[in-house]
Design an enzyme around this catalytic site. Sequence first.
Site, PDB file in Angstrom:
ATOM      1  N   LYS A 112       0.839  -1.196   0.000  1.00 45.26           N
ATOM      2  CA  LYS A 112       0.000   0.000   0.000  1.00 45.26           C
ATOM      3  C   LYS A 112       0.876   1.249   0.000  1.00 45.26           C
ATOM      4  O   LYS A 112       1.917   1.294   0.669  1.00 45.26           O
ATOM      5  CB  LYS A 112      -0.896  -0.040   1.240  1.00 45.26           C
TER       6      LYS A 112
ATOM      7  N   SER B 288      -9.916   2.070   2.276  1.00 49.60           N
ATOM      8  CA  SER B 288      -8.604   2.657   2.020  1.00 49.60           C
ATOM      9  C   SER B 288      -7.623   1.717   1.349  1.00 49.60           C
ATOM     10  O   SER B 288      -6.856   2.125   0.499  1.00 49.60           O
ATOM     11  CB  SER B 288      -8.023   3.255   3.298  1.00 49.60           C
TER      12      SER B 288
ATOM     13  N   SER C  11     -10.056  -1.283   7.104  1.00 55.23           N
ATOM     14  CA  SER C  11      -9.555  -1.164   5.735  1.00 55.23           C
ATOM     15  C   SER C  11      -8.617  -2.264   5.257  1.00 55.23           C
ATOM     16  O   SER C  11      -8.087  -2.168   4.154  1.00 55.23           O
ATOM     17  CB  SER C  11      -8.877   0.195   5.546  1.00 55.23           C
TER      18      SER C  11
END
Length: 469
Positions: free
Chosen positions: A82, A155, A179
Amino acid sequence: MPNTNLHYWEAAELARRIRTREISPVEVTEAILDRISSLDPALHSYALVLPEQALAQAREAERALMHDEPLGPLHGVPVAVKDLCWLAGSPTAAGTTIHKDFVPSEDATVVSKLKAAGAVVLGKLQLTEGAFATHHPSVPEPVNPWHPNHWAGASSSGSGVATAAGLCYASIGTDTGGSIRFPAAANGLTGIKPTWGRVSRYGVFELGASLDHVGPIARSAADAALMLGAIAGHDPRDPTSLPQAHLELPTAGQDLRDLRIGVDWQWNSEGTDDVISQAIGRVIDVLRGLNGQIRDIRFPEVRTVVDQWEIKCGVEVAVAHADTFPRLSAQYGPALTRLIEIGRNTSAMRYQEALLNRAAFRGKVNKLMQDIDLLVVPVQPFAAPTHEQLGALAQDPELNSRLIQFTAPFNSSGHPAITLPCGFTASGMPIAFQLVARHGEEALLCRAGMAFQQATDWHRRHPDIHLRN
Protein backbone atom coordinates in the site's frame (compact mmCIF):
# COMPACT_ATOMS: atom_id res chain seq x y z
CA MET A 1 3.60 -28.34 -15.89
CA PRO A 2 1.69 -25.69 -17.90
CA ASN A 3 1.49 -22.27 -16.32
CA THR A 4 -2.27 -21.89 -16.90
CA ASN A 5 -3.65 -19.13 -14.64
CA LEU A 6 -0.18 -18.57 -13.22
CA HIS A 7 -1.40 -15.23 -11.90
CA TYR A 8 -3.97 -16.95 -9.64
CA TRP A 9 -1.65 -19.43 -7.97
CA GLU A 10 -1.49 -19.03 -4.21
CA ALA A 11 1.69 -17.46 -2.89
CA ALA A 12 2.64 -20.55 -0.88
CA GLU A 13 2.26 -22.75 -3.97
CA LEU A 14 4.33 -20.36 -6.07
CA ALA A 15 7.06 -20.23 -3.42
CA ARG A 16 7.17 -24.04 -3.38
CA ARG A 17 7.45 -24.26 -7.17
CA ILE A 18 10.20 -21.64 -7.20
CA ARG A 19 12.17 -23.56 -4.56
CA THR A 20 11.87 -26.78 -6.59
CA ARG A 21 12.88 -24.84 -9.73
CA GLU A 22 9.68 -25.67 -11.56
CA ILE A 23 9.38 -22.00 -12.44
CA SER A 24 11.72 -19.02 -12.45
CA PRO A 25 11.24 -15.88 -10.35
CA VAL A 26 12.09 -13.85 -13.44
CA GLU A 27 9.48 -15.68 -15.53
CA VAL A 28 6.83 -15.09 -12.87
CA THR A 29 7.69 -11.43 -12.40
CA GLU A 30 7.67 -10.76 -16.14
CA ALA A 31 4.28 -12.45 -16.46
CA ILE A 32 2.74 -10.39 -13.65
CA LEU A 33 4.25 -7.15 -14.96
CA ASP A 34 2.74 -7.93 -18.38
CA ARG A 35 -0.62 -8.55 -16.74
CA ILE A 36 -0.39 -5.26 -14.83
CA SER A 37 0.39 -3.47 -18.09
CA SER A 38 -2.67 -5.03 -19.74
CA LEU A 39 -5.21 -4.80 -16.92
CA ASP A 40 -4.32 -1.99 -14.57
CA PRO A 41 -5.04 0.93 -16.91
CA ALA A 42 -8.69 -0.07 -16.36
CA LEU A 43 -8.43 -1.23 -12.72
CA HIS A 44 -6.24 1.60 -11.29
CA SER A 45 -4.95 -0.59 -8.45
CA TYR A 46 -1.34 0.63 -8.62
CA ALA A 47 -0.20 4.11 -7.67
CA LEU A 48 3.30 3.24 -8.90
CA VAL A 49 4.68 0.20 -10.75
CA LEU A 50 8.43 -0.42 -10.46
CA PRO A 51 9.29 -2.88 -13.27
CA GLU A 52 13.05 -2.30 -13.32
CA GLN A 53 13.43 -2.69 -9.56
CA ALA A 54 11.14 -5.73 -9.51
CA LEU A 55 13.03 -7.47 -12.30
CA ALA A 56 16.34 -6.73 -10.60
CA GLN A 57 15.01 -8.33 -7.39
CA ALA A 58 13.70 -11.30 -9.40
CA ARG A 59 17.07 -11.81 -11.08
CA GLU A 60 18.78 -11.71 -7.68
CA ALA A 61 16.25 -14.25 -6.36
CA GLU A 62 17.04 -16.51 -9.32
CA ARG A 63 20.78 -16.12 -8.80
CA ALA A 64 20.44 -17.12 -5.13
CA LEU A 65 18.34 -20.10 -6.16
CA MET A 66 20.91 -21.29 -8.70
CA HIS A 67 23.71 -20.96 -6.16
CA ASP A 68 21.84 -22.92 -3.47
CA GLU A 69 21.89 -19.98 -1.08
CA PRO A 70 19.45 -19.81 1.87
CA LEU A 71 15.95 -18.93 0.68
CA GLY A 72 13.31 -16.93 2.51
CA PRO A 73 9.68 -18.07 2.86
CA LEU A 74 8.58 -15.68 0.07
CA HIS A 75 11.59 -16.21 -2.17
CA GLY A 76 10.84 -14.85 -5.63
CA VAL A 77 7.14 -14.21 -4.93
CA PRO A 78 5.88 -10.91 -6.44
CA VAL A 79 3.95 -8.82 -3.93
CA ALA A 80 2.97 -5.15 -3.62
CA VAL A 81 2.53 -2.69 -0.77
CA LYS A 82 0.00 0.00 0.00
CA ASP A 83 1.27 3.45 -0.90
CA LEU A 84 1.39 4.42 2.77
CA CYS A 85 4.59 2.40 3.16
CA TRP A 86 7.93 4.04 2.54
CA LEU A 87 9.95 2.54 -0.28
CA ALA A 88 13.46 3.97 -0.49
CA GLY A 89 13.96 6.14 -3.56
CA SER A 90 10.32 5.94 -4.69
CA PRO A 91 7.49 8.44 -4.12
CA THR A 92 5.07 7.66 -1.29
CA ALA A 93 1.98 9.80 -1.79
CA ALA A 94 -0.38 8.17 0.74
CA GLY A 95 -3.30 8.78 -1.62
CA THR A 96 -2.80 12.54 -1.37
CA THR A 97 -1.57 15.32 -3.61
CA ILE A 98 0.36 17.08 -0.86
CA HIS A 99 2.82 14.17 -0.52
CA LYS A 100 3.11 13.23 -4.21
CA ASP A 101 6.74 14.37 -4.31
CA PHE A 102 7.80 12.82 -1.00
CA VAL A 103 10.61 10.32 -1.62
CA PRO A 104 11.82 8.48 1.52
CA SER A 105 15.45 7.54 1.91
CA GLU A 106 14.70 4.21 3.58
CA ASP A 107 12.17 1.40 3.48
CA ALA A 108 9.36 1.00 5.97
CA THR A 109 10.06 -1.90 8.31
CA VAL A 110 7.28 -3.93 6.71
CA VAL A 111 8.93 -3.47 3.29
CA SER A 112 12.39 -4.39 4.53
CA LYS A 113 10.93 -7.51 6.17
CA LEU A 114 9.25 -8.55 2.92
CA LYS A 115 12.53 -8.13 1.06
CA ALA A 116 14.37 -10.09 3.74
CA ALA A 117 11.84 -12.89 3.24
CA GLY A 118 12.78 -12.94 -0.46
CA ALA A 119 9.70 -11.23 -1.88
CA VAL A 120 9.83 -9.24 -5.12
CA VAL A 121 8.18 -5.85 -4.60
CA LEU A 122 6.28 -4.89 -7.76
CA GLY A 123 5.23 -1.43 -6.67
CA LYS A 124 2.91 0.74 -4.60
CA LEU A 125 -0.86 0.25 -4.40
CA GLN A 126 -3.48 2.99 -4.54
CA LEU A 127 -5.52 4.03 -1.51
CA THR A 128 -8.03 6.56 -0.29
CA GLU A 129 -6.74 9.99 0.65
CA GLY A 130 -4.58 9.64 3.75
CA ALA A 131 -6.19 6.18 4.23
CA PHE A 132 -9.56 7.61 5.24
CA ALA A 133 -12.96 6.98 3.62
CA THR A 134 -12.77 8.20 0.03
CA HIS A 135 -10.21 8.83 -2.68
CA HIS A 136 -8.86 12.28 -3.40
CA PRO A 137 -10.90 13.85 -6.22
CA SER A 138 -7.82 13.86 -8.49
CA VAL A 139 -6.90 10.20 -7.88
CA PRO A 140 -8.56 7.47 -9.99
CA GLU A 141 -10.40 5.05 -7.72
CA PRO A 142 -9.44 1.35 -7.96
CA VAL A 143 -12.12 -0.70 -9.73
CA ASN A 144 -13.58 -3.83 -8.15
CA PRO A 145 -12.66 -6.65 -10.60
CA TRP A 146 -15.88 -8.54 -9.79
CA HIS A 147 -18.02 -5.63 -11.00
CA PRO A 148 -17.05 -1.99 -11.63
CA ASN A 149 -20.23 -0.60 -10.06
CA HIS A 150 -19.38 -2.04 -6.65
CA TRP A 151 -17.17 -0.75 -3.86
CA ALA A 152 -13.58 -2.00 -3.83
CA GLY A 153 -13.32 -1.65 -0.06
CA ALA A 154 -12.17 1.63 1.50
CA SER A 155 -8.60 2.66 2.02
CA SER A 156 -6.70 -0.52 1.04
CA SER A 157 -8.74 -0.67 -2.17
CA GLY A 158 -5.71 -0.99 -4.42
CA SER A 159 -4.37 -3.85 -2.30
CA GLY A 160 -7.65 -5.73 -2.59
CA VAL A 161 -8.09 -5.13 -6.31
CA ALA A 162 -4.52 -6.04 -7.28
CA THR A 163 -4.56 -9.26 -5.25
CA ALA A 164 -7.97 -10.33 -6.54
CA ALA A 165 -7.15 -9.50 -10.16
CA GLY A 166 -3.90 -11.47 -10.22
CA LEU A 167 -1.69 -8.37 -10.33
CA CYS A 168 0.32 -9.56 -7.31
CA TYR A 169 0.29 -12.71 -5.19
CA ALA A 170 -0.39 -10.91 -1.91
CA SER A 171 -0.28 -7.36 -0.64
CA ILE A 172 0.12 -5.15 2.40
CA GLY A 173 -2.82 -3.14 3.67
CA THR A 174 -3.56 -1.06 6.73
CA ASP A 175 -6.64 -1.07 8.92
CA THR A 176 -7.82 1.82 11.11
CA GLY A 177 -11.54 1.15 11.04
CA GLY A 178 -11.79 -1.85 8.71
CA SER A 179 -9.56 -1.16 5.74
CA ILE A 180 -7.92 -4.59 5.52
CA ARG A 181 -11.17 -6.38 6.20
CA PHE A 182 -13.39 -4.32 3.86
CA PRO A 183 -11.29 -4.81 0.70
CA ALA A 184 -10.74 -8.48 1.58
CA ALA A 185 -14.53 -8.90 1.80
CA ALA A 186 -15.28 -6.82 -1.30
CA ASN A 187 -12.78 -8.70 -3.46
CA GLY A 188 -13.23 -12.29 -2.25
CA LEU A 189 -9.92 -12.42 -0.36
CA THR A 190 -8.47 -13.31 3.03
CA GLY A 191 -7.09 -10.50 5.19
CA ILE A 192 -5.61 -10.31 8.68
CA LYS A 193 -5.81 -7.30 10.97
CA PRO A 194 -3.21 -8.37 13.52
CA THR A 195 -3.07 -7.53 17.20
CA TRP A 196 -2.17 -3.85 17.54
CA GLY A 197 1.62 -3.65 17.65
CA ARG A 198 2.21 -7.09 16.11
CA VAL A 199 3.50 -5.50 12.87
CA SER A 200 5.70 -2.42 12.99
CA ARG A 201 4.24 0.86 11.79
CA TYR A 202 7.65 2.47 11.29
CA GLY A 203 7.75 4.13 7.88
CA VAL A 204 3.99 3.91 7.38
CA PHE A 205 2.01 7.18 7.11
CA GLU A 206 -0.39 7.57 10.02
CA LEU A 207 -4.13 7.96 9.91
CA GLY A 208 -4.90 7.34 13.58
CA ALA A 209 -1.76 6.15 15.35
CA SER A 210 -3.43 4.18 18.16
CA LEU A 211 -5.95 2.62 15.76
CA ASP A 212 -3.69 1.82 12.78
CA HIS A 213 -2.80 -1.81 12.08
CA VAL A 214 -0.57 -3.12 9.26
CA GLY A 215 -1.34 -6.55 7.84
CA PRO A 216 -1.61 -8.83 4.80
CA ILE A 217 -4.27 -9.30 2.15
CA ALA A 218 -3.98 -12.60 0.31
CA ARG A 219 -5.89 -15.31 -1.55
CA SER A 220 -6.02 -17.79 1.32
CA ALA A 221 -5.50 -18.13 5.05
CA ALA A 222 -2.31 -20.08 4.36
CA ASP A 223 -0.95 -17.22 2.24
CA ALA A 224 -2.02 -14.62 4.80
CA ALA A 225 -0.20 -16.64 7.48
CA LEU A 226 2.89 -16.80 5.28
CA MET A 227 2.85 -13.03 4.81
CA LEU A 228 2.14 -12.29 8.47
CA GLY A 229 4.98 -14.57 9.56
CA ALA A 230 7.32 -12.58 7.34
CA ILE A 231 6.32 -9.09 8.51
CA ALA A 232 5.52 -9.59 12.22
CA GLY A 233 7.97 -9.04 15.04
CA HIS A 234 9.47 -6.45 17.33
CA ASP A 235 10.98 -3.34 15.80
CA PRO A 236 13.08 -1.05 18.00
CA ARG A 237 12.24 1.84 15.65
CA ASP A 238 8.56 1.47 16.58
CA PRO A 239 8.24 1.83 20.36
CA THR A 240 4.66 0.56 20.22
CA SER A 241 5.59 -2.77 18.60
CA LEU A 242 5.12 -5.88 20.71
CA PRO A 243 8.25 -7.37 22.31
CA GLN A 244 7.94 -10.82 20.72
CA ALA A 245 10.71 -11.34 18.18
CA HIS A 246 8.98 -14.10 16.22
CA LEU A 247 5.48 -15.30 15.48
CA GLU A 248 4.92 -19.04 15.14
CA LEU A 249 2.16 -19.77 12.65
CA PRO A 250 0.60 -23.10 11.64
CA THR A 251 1.64 -24.71 8.37
CA ALA A 252 -1.51 -26.75 7.80
CA GLY A 253 -5.18 -26.53 8.67
CA GLN A 254 -6.68 -28.74 11.34
CA ASP A 255 -10.17 -29.24 12.65
CA LEU A 256 -11.46 -26.98 15.40
CA ARG A 257 -11.86 -29.62 18.09
CA ASP A 258 -11.94 -28.19 21.61
CA LEU A 259 -12.24 -24.59 20.38
CA ARG A 260 -15.03 -22.53 21.91
CA ILE A 261 -16.60 -20.35 19.21
CA GLY A 262 -18.82 -17.50 20.36
CA VAL A 263 -21.75 -16.16 18.37
CA ASP A 264 -23.90 -13.17 19.34
CA TRP A 265 -26.87 -13.83 17.08
CA GLN A 266 -28.59 -10.58 18.03
CA TRP A 267 -25.59 -8.33 17.34
CA ASN A 268 -24.74 -10.18 14.13
CA SER A 269 -28.25 -9.63 12.77
CA GLU A 270 -28.83 -6.02 13.85
CA GLY A 271 -29.44 -4.06 10.66
CA THR A 272 -27.73 -6.66 8.49
CA ASP A 273 -28.95 -7.74 5.08
CA ASP A 274 -30.62 -11.15 4.96
CA VAL A 275 -27.90 -12.45 2.65
CA ILE A 276 -25.30 -11.65 5.33
CA SER A 277 -27.30 -13.32 8.11
CA GLN A 278 -27.85 -16.40 5.97
CA ALA A 279 -24.15 -16.59 5.11
CA ILE A 280 -23.21 -16.38 8.80
CA GLY A 281 -25.61 -19.25 9.47
CA ARG A 282 -23.83 -21.37 6.86
CA VAL A 283 -20.47 -20.43 8.39
CA ILE A 284 -21.64 -21.67 11.79
CA ASP A 285 -22.70 -24.96 10.18
CA VAL A 286 -19.22 -25.39 8.68
CA LEU A 287 -17.49 -24.54 11.97
CA ARG A 288 -19.74 -26.98 13.81
CA GLY A 289 -18.88 -29.62 11.22
CA LEU A 290 -15.20 -29.00 11.99
CA ASN A 291 -15.95 -29.92 15.61
CA GLY A 292 -16.00 -26.36 16.88
CA GLN A 293 -18.02 -25.83 20.08
CA ILE A 294 -20.58 -23.14 19.19
CA ARG A 295 -21.58 -21.01 22.16
CA ASP A 296 -24.24 -18.31 22.34
CA ILE A 297 -22.73 -15.18 23.87
CA ARG A 298 -23.65 -11.54 24.41
CA PHE A 299 -21.02 -9.19 23.05
CA PRO A 300 -20.43 -5.89 24.88
CA GLU A 301 -22.46 -2.91 23.64
CA VAL A 302 -20.57 -1.32 20.71
CA ARG A 303 -22.62 1.73 19.80
CA THR A 304 -20.68 4.14 21.99
CA VAL A 305 -17.21 3.03 20.92
CA VAL A 306 -18.30 2.99 17.25
CA ASP A 307 -19.91 6.43 17.42
CA GLN A 308 -16.78 7.81 19.08
CA TRP A 309 -14.40 6.27 16.52
CA GLU A 310 -14.41 9.48 14.47
CA ILE A 311 -13.55 11.53 17.56
CA LYS A 312 -10.56 9.33 18.39
CA CYS A 313 -9.40 9.04 14.79
CA GLY A 314 -10.10 12.70 14.08
CA VAL A 315 -7.86 13.94 16.88
CA GLU A 316 -5.06 11.58 15.86
CA VAL A 317 -5.28 12.44 12.16
CA ALA A 318 -5.27 16.15 13.02
CA VAL A 319 -1.98 15.58 14.86
CA ALA A 320 -0.59 13.53 11.97
CA HIS A 321 -1.39 16.35 9.50
CA ALA A 322 -0.46 19.28 11.74
CA ASP A 323 2.41 20.33 9.44
CA THR A 324 0.18 20.59 6.36
CA PHE A 325 -3.31 21.36 7.64
CA PRO A 326 -4.69 24.02 7.59
CA ARG A 327 -1.67 25.48 5.75
CA LEU A 328 -2.41 23.40 2.64
CA SER A 329 -6.08 22.75 3.32
CA ALA A 330 -7.08 23.79 -0.23
CA GLN A 331 -5.26 20.70 -1.53
CA TYR A 332 -7.24 18.28 0.67
CA GLY A 333 -10.34 16.41 -0.42
CA PRO A 334 -13.64 16.86 1.42
CA ALA A 335 -13.66 13.59 3.40
CA LEU A 336 -10.23 13.94 4.97
CA THR A 337 -10.86 17.64 5.57
CA ARG A 338 -14.02 16.82 7.51
CA LEU A 339 -12.23 14.24 9.67
CA ILE A 340 -9.33 16.57 10.47
CA GLU A 341 -11.71 19.37 11.38
CA ILE A 342 -13.57 17.01 13.72
CA GLY A 343 -10.27 16.36 15.46
CA ARG A 344 -9.26 20.02 15.61
CA ASN A 345 -12.64 20.98 17.07
CA THR A 346 -12.94 18.19 19.64
CA SER A 347 -12.59 19.35 23.23
CA ALA A 348 -10.15 17.70 25.60
CA MET A 349 -13.03 16.60 27.82
CA ARG A 350 -14.88 14.94 24.94
CA TYR A 351 -11.71 13.20 23.78
CA GLN A 352 -10.94 11.96 27.28
CA GLU A 353 -14.46 10.61 27.57
CA ALA A 354 -13.90 8.66 24.33
CA LEU A 355 -10.59 7.29 25.63
CA LEU A 356 -12.21 6.13 28.88
CA ASN A 357 -15.04 4.45 27.00
CA ARG A 358 -12.52 2.76 24.75
CA ALA A 359 -10.54 1.43 27.71
CA ALA A 360 -13.70 0.12 29.36
CA PHE A 361 -14.79 -1.57 26.13
CA ARG A 362 -11.39 -3.24 25.70
CA GLY A 363 -11.61 -4.60 29.21
CA LYS A 364 -15.08 -6.01 28.56
CA VAL A 365 -13.91 -7.73 25.37
CA ASN A 366 -10.90 -9.17 27.17
CA LYS A 367 -13.19 -10.57 29.85
CA LEU A 368 -15.51 -12.12 27.25
CA MET A 369 -12.58 -13.68 25.40
CA GLN A 370 -11.58 -15.56 28.55
CA ASP A 371 -14.63 -17.76 27.99
CA ILE A 372 -14.28 -18.31 24.24
CA ASP A 373 -11.42 -18.87 21.81
CA LEU A 374 -12.94 -17.38 18.67
CA LEU A 375 -15.75 -14.94 17.88
CA VAL A 376 -17.78 -15.03 14.63
CA VAL A 377 -18.79 -11.60 13.31
CA PRO A 378 -19.89 -10.16 9.94
CA VAL A 379 -17.51 -7.77 8.21
CA GLN A 380 -20.23 -5.28 7.29
CA PRO A 381 -24.00 -5.09 7.65
CA PHE A 382 -24.75 -4.91 3.94
CA ALA A 383 -23.43 -7.08 1.13
CA ALA A 384 -21.36 -5.76 -1.76
CA PRO A 385 -22.44 -2.11 -1.60
CA THR A 386 -22.50 -0.08 -4.80
CA HIS A 387 -20.79 3.27 -5.21
CA GLU A 388 -24.20 4.94 -5.11
CA GLN A 389 -25.02 3.31 -1.77
CA LEU A 390 -21.78 4.60 -0.27
CA GLY A 391 -21.74 7.97 -1.98
CA ALA A 392 -22.61 9.84 1.20
CA LEU A 393 -20.38 7.74 3.48
CA ALA A 394 -17.70 10.29 4.19
CA GLN A 395 -20.20 13.05 4.89
CA ASP A 396 -22.69 11.07 6.99
CA PRO A 397 -21.51 10.04 10.46
CA GLU A 398 -24.55 7.81 10.96
CA LEU A 399 -23.91 5.86 7.76
CA ASN A 400 -20.22 5.60 8.56
CA SER A 401 -21.02 4.26 12.05
CA ARG A 402 -23.29 1.65 10.53
CA LEU A 403 -20.65 0.57 8.02
CA ILE A 404 -17.94 0.10 10.67
CA GLN A 405 -20.12 -1.40 13.42
CA PHE A 406 -18.46 -4.83 13.10
CA THR A 407 -14.91 -3.68 12.31
CA ALA A 408 -14.03 -0.51 14.24
CA PRO A 409 -14.65 -2.08 17.68
CA PHE A 410 -11.60 -4.28 17.15
CA ASN A 411 -9.43 -1.34 16.12
CA SER A 412 -10.35 0.25 19.43
CA SER A 413 -9.74 -2.95 21.40
CA GLY A 414 -6.69 -4.06 19.38
CA HIS A 415 -7.86 -7.66 19.02
CA PRO A 416 -6.74 -9.60 15.92
CA ALA A 417 -9.25 -10.58 13.23
CA ILE A 418 -9.15 -12.61 10.05
CA THR A 419 -11.58 -12.04 7.18
CA LEU A 420 -12.58 -15.08 5.12
CA PRO A 421 -14.81 -15.40 2.01
CA CYS A 422 -18.04 -17.30 2.71
CA GLY A 423 -20.29 -16.95 -0.33
CA PHE A 424 -21.70 -14.70 -3.01
CA THR A 425 -24.75 -12.53 -3.52
CA ALA A 426 -27.34 -13.38 -6.16
CA SER A 427 -25.52 -10.95 -8.48
CA GLY A 428 -22.19 -12.75 -7.96
CA MET A 429 -20.46 -10.38 -5.53
CA PRO A 430 -18.33 -11.82 -2.70
CA ILE A 431 -19.51 -12.08 0.92
CA ALA A 432 -17.18 -12.54 3.90
CA PHE A 433 -17.09 -12.89 7.68
CA GLN A 434 -14.59 -12.31 10.49
CA LEU A 435 -13.09 -14.51 13.16
CA VAL A 436 -11.73 -12.59 16.16
CA ALA A 437 -9.34 -13.94 18.81
CA ARG A 438 -7.56 -12.88 21.99
CA HIS A 439 -4.60 -10.50 21.78
CA GLY A 440 -1.61 -12.30 20.30
CA GLU A 441 -3.61 -15.27 18.98
CA GLU A 442 -2.98 -14.77 15.26
CA ALA A 443 -1.75 -18.37 15.02
CA LEU A 444 -5.15 -19.58 16.19
CA LEU A 445 -6.91 -17.36 13.65
CA CYS A 446 -4.75 -18.74 10.85
CA ARG A 447 -5.33 -22.30 11.99
CA ALA A 448 -9.09 -21.76 12.05
CA GLY A 449 -9.02 -19.95 8.71
CA MET A 450 -7.09 -22.76 7.05
CA ALA A 451 -9.46 -25.36 8.49
CA PHE A 452 -12.46 -23.39 7.20
CA GLN A 453 -10.88 -23.10 3.76
CA GLN A 454 -10.11 -26.82 3.63
CA ALA A 455 -13.84 -27.39 4.08
CA THR A 456 -14.98 -24.69 1.61
CA ASP A 457 -13.85 -23.35 -1.74
CA TRP A 458 -15.08 -19.76 -1.69
CA HIS A 459 -11.49 -18.49 -1.60
CA ARG A 460 -10.68 -20.35 -4.81
CA ARG A 461 -13.16 -18.36 -6.90
CA HIS A 462 -11.75 -15.58 -9.06
CA PRO A 463 -13.30 -12.69 -10.98
CA ASP A 464 -13.77 -13.15 -14.72
CA ILE A 465 -11.44 -10.47 -16.08
CA HIS A 466 -10.65 -10.03 -19.73
CA LEU A 467 -7.46 -8.33 -20.82
CA ARG A 468 -8.18 -4.75 -21.79
CA ASN A 469 -6.10 -2.29 -23.71
